[in-house]
Write an enzyme that holds these catalytic residues in place. Sequence first.
Site, PDB file in Angstrom:
ATOM      1  N   THR A 120       0.904  -0.970   0.054  1.00 45.74           N
ATOM      2  CA  THR A 120      -0.211  -0.048   0.575  1.00 45.74           C
ATOM      3  C   THR A 120       0.711   1.436   0.141  1.00 45.74           C
ATOM      4  OG1 THR A 120       0.131   0.000   2.158  1.00 45.74           O
ATOM      5  CG2 THR A 120      -1.504  -0.941   1.299  1.00 45.74           C
TER       6      THR A 120
ATOM      7  N   GLU B 110      -5.611  -4.482  -0.896  1.00 48.29           N
ATOM      8  CA  GLU B 110      -5.551  -5.150  -0.327  1.00 48.29           C
ATOM      9  C   GLU B 110      -6.834  -6.196  -0.962  1.00 48.29           C
ATOM     10  OE1 GLU B 110      -5.373  -1.929   0.735  1.00 48.29           O
ATOM     11  OE2 GLU B 110      -4.498  -2.087   2.719  1.00 48.29           O
TER      12      GLU B 110
ATOM     13  N   LYS C 105     -15.654  17.288   9.564  1.00 52.53           N
ATOM     14  CA  LYS C 105     -16.522  17.477  10.538  1.00 52.53           C
ATOM     15  C   LYS C 105     -17.328  18.589  10.846  1.00 52.53           C
ATOM     16  CE  LYS C 105     -14.969  12.473  12.329  1.00 52.53           C
ATOM     17  NZ  LYS C 105     -13.695  12.272  11.632  1.00 52.53           N
TER      18      LYS C 105
ATOM     19  N   TRP D 171     -21.356  15.092   8.923  1.00 49.21           N
ATOM     20  CA  TRP D 171     -20.218  14.710   7.796  1.00 49.21           C
ATOM     21  C   TRP D 171     -20.620  15.058   6.777  1.00 49.21           C
ATOM     22  CZ3 TRP D 171     -18.773   9.005   8.735  1.00 49.21           C
ATOM     23  CH2 TRP D 171     -17.973   9.194  10.425  1.00 49.21           C
TER      24      TRP D 171
HETATM   25  P1  ADP Z   1      -3.775   3.665  -3.099  1.00 49.83           P
HETATM   26  O1  ADP Z   1      -3.566   4.797  -2.174  1.00 49.83           O
HETATM   27  O2  ADP Z   1      -1.666   3.110  -3.091  1.00 49.83           O
HETATM   28  O3  ADP Z   1      -3.363   4.718  -4.804  1.00 49.83           O
HETATM   29  P2  ADP Z   1      -4.937   2.085  -2.923  1.00 49.83           P
HETATM   30  O4  ADP Z   1      -5.240   1.566  -5.008  1.00 49.83           O
HETATM   31  O5  ADP Z   1      -5.294   0.567  -2.534  1.00 49.83           O
HETATM   32  O6  ADP Z   1      -3.509   2.118  -2.618  1.00 49.83           O
HETATM   33  O7  ADP Z   1      -6.065   2.723  -2.468  1.00 49.83           O
HETATM   34  C1  ADP Z   1      -7.395   2.486  -2.599  1.00 49.83           C
HETATM   35  C2  ADP Z   1      -8.393   3.459  -1.939  1.00 49.83           C
HETATM   36  O8  ADP Z   1      -8.938   4.462  -3.106  1.00 49.83           O
HETATM   37  C3  ADP Z   1      -9.463   3.537  -1.408  1.00 49.83           C
HETATM   38  O9  ADP Z   1      -9.542   3.057  -0.155  1.00 49.83           O
HETATM   39  C4  ADP Z   1     -10.392   4.281  -1.568  1.00 49.83           C
HETATM   40  O10 ADP Z   1     -10.304   5.123  -0.734  1.00 49.83           O
HETATM   41  C5  ADP Z   1      -9.462   4.728  -2.809  1.00 49.83           C
HETATM   42  N1  ADP Z   1     -10.232   4.840  -4.363  1.00 49.83           N
HETATM   43  C6  ADP Z   1     -10.197   3.561  -4.763  1.00 49.83           C
HETATM   44  N2  ADP Z   1     -11.388   3.982  -5.803  1.00 49.83           N
HETATM   45  C7  ADP Z   1     -11.682   4.434  -5.515  1.00 49.83           C
HETATM   46  C8  ADP Z   1     -13.393   5.539  -6.401  1.00 49.83           C
HETATM   47  N3  ADP Z   1     -13.679   5.323  -7.415  1.00 49.83           N
HETATM   48  N4  ADP Z   1     -13.977   6.590  -5.778  1.00 49.83           N
HETATM   49  C9  ADP Z   1     -13.878   6.925  -4.673  1.00 49.83           C
HETATM   50  N5  ADP Z   1     -12.102   6.291  -3.727  1.00 49.83           N
HETATM   51  C10 ADP Z   1     -11.719   5.484  -4.158  1.00 49.83           C
END
Ligand code: ADP
Length: 543
Positions: A185, A329, A437, A442
């Site tokens: 991550t 994940e 907040k 929210w």
């Molecule tokens: P990195 O932060 O390294 O890019 P990830 O790709 O695993 O790693 O990130 C996942 C996160 O990206 C999700 O938990 C979410 O917060 C955000 N995310 C992914 N797709 C979307 C989406 N379509 N809309 C909003 N947030 C998204």
Amino acid sequence: MDNLMQDFPLRVTNIIDHAAKYHPNRKIISKDTSGKIIETNYNQIRKNSLKVSSALNDMGIKKGDVIGVMAWNNHRHLEVWYGIPGAGAINHNLNPRLFSEQLIYIINHAEDKMLIIDSDLVPVIEKIIDQCPLVKACVILCDENVLPENNLPNAISYEKLLSTGNENFSWIKGEETDACGICYTSGTTGNPKGVVYTHRSNTLHALTQAAPDMLNLSSQDSIMPVVPLFHANGWSIAYTAPLVGASIIFPGGDMSPKSLYEMLEKGVTITAAVPTVWLLLLSFLENEKRTLSSLKRVVIGGSSCPRSVIEDFQNKYGVRVLHAWGMTELSPLGTICSFKPEVERLDDKEKLNVQETTGHPPFGVDLKITDDNQTEIAWDGETQGDLWCKGVAVVKRYLKMEEDAVDDESWFNTGDVATIDSNGYMRITDRSKDVIKSGGEWISSIDLENAAVGHPDVAEAAAVGVPHPKWDERPILVIVTKDGKEADKNSIIDHVANKIAKWQKPDDVLFVPEIPHTATGKISKLELRKVISELNYKHPDTH
Ligand code: ADP
């Protein structure tokens, strides 16, 4: 009763075997680091993957060894994508945009024994190699005669490696639950965490991702992964495409809209990347007055896709947007916004409202949303809560962690906040740490950002909460304008106000020359908050 069915291990090598046997001539088109276009096919890819496996084996790579790969999206990357697990080893994807300290940390933490690197990325590794003592050899993805001068340990060219390989090698056998790949991550808070995919989880994930209500991918398609293979398991495209025999167009490392456009015009029917890539491509298309001749679907995920991007793709270019949500994940697919019959019936405007959600999960992914007491909340499309997930390709425990990342019932807390509607369509409203907040309520930063990006002067927008004497926090917008000059604040605020509840209206606009991004191209709220504090910005009510 005994199990009377065959034991067919879900190993990823079976995916490339299948592609080479049943779709041998399907085209793989690839742009290399020099800009040259190479054409190959699944049959050739598999032969080279086998050579990689046998050469690695000869070099002493053993089952369970980890090999770091830092490469752009190209055909050689696909060959090592299968060559590494074919040797029983584990493919650790490295993002060249990470900070040096993070790269050093993950290479050492995963115990990479060897690195495989695109030739233009050699300087990135040279800078850190003396701090990665476990790396004993390097392979540079180039021909022998253009091997760059370097100070890497035991560095050889890829073509040299292949020349020592044997295409009649047999893949190293193993269990379907053996580790196959590692992706970290991005580590915006604390050290990056390693997610270890298995052969089984990757195969099951590819099967679910290809399904009609997901990517609807078939041998008729040509898919272009613009999302790098090192981002979140490469969105699994290097598994899903060969599994169905789809052609792949690899754009290489040139992410300029012009280059992407030229590659898209090589017959691509479906492509995938984060929204920022598409914002740039759409403005290129607009300025250059180009059209898209073959593209039918675009998968947009990684961060929330603004409504204006969905509208532009669909209305101006006839390309259907598939808004998706996923995480490293989750291997990474969580949900895709395809139309169930109850949505197909709606009118165009209502369909667009649905497309702002990230859709519904495939079989193999299960979701729930909970309140502060971890009690499940209603699927009414309004009530937001913490989003949890479980499934066939979802992390149980991060690499070398003592504790599981899931609760007693295997639910993984995604760190996202979401609503789910009565049709099962999920909408991400925020990352829990980015929620604004205000007076105990929210406000979704994503809603404000997506609305702001629809304003004609706005190139990029971020919404953050800033301290407020009465309401704890109030939202402001941080804006990069299209011409780099300050625009009319009220016009932007009014534009956003039209799309949200009155009390959520941003109180102010801060114009900046650029917004900081993470290594995967997303807005970095952490860095942005630092920028705001360095500017000594205060909410207007505190003056
Ligand atoms: P990195 O932060 O390294 O890019 P990830 O790709 O695993 O790693 O990130 C996942 C996160 O990206 C999700 O938990 C979410 O917060 C955000 N995310 C992914 N797709 C979307 C989406 N379509 N809309 C909003 N947030 C998204």
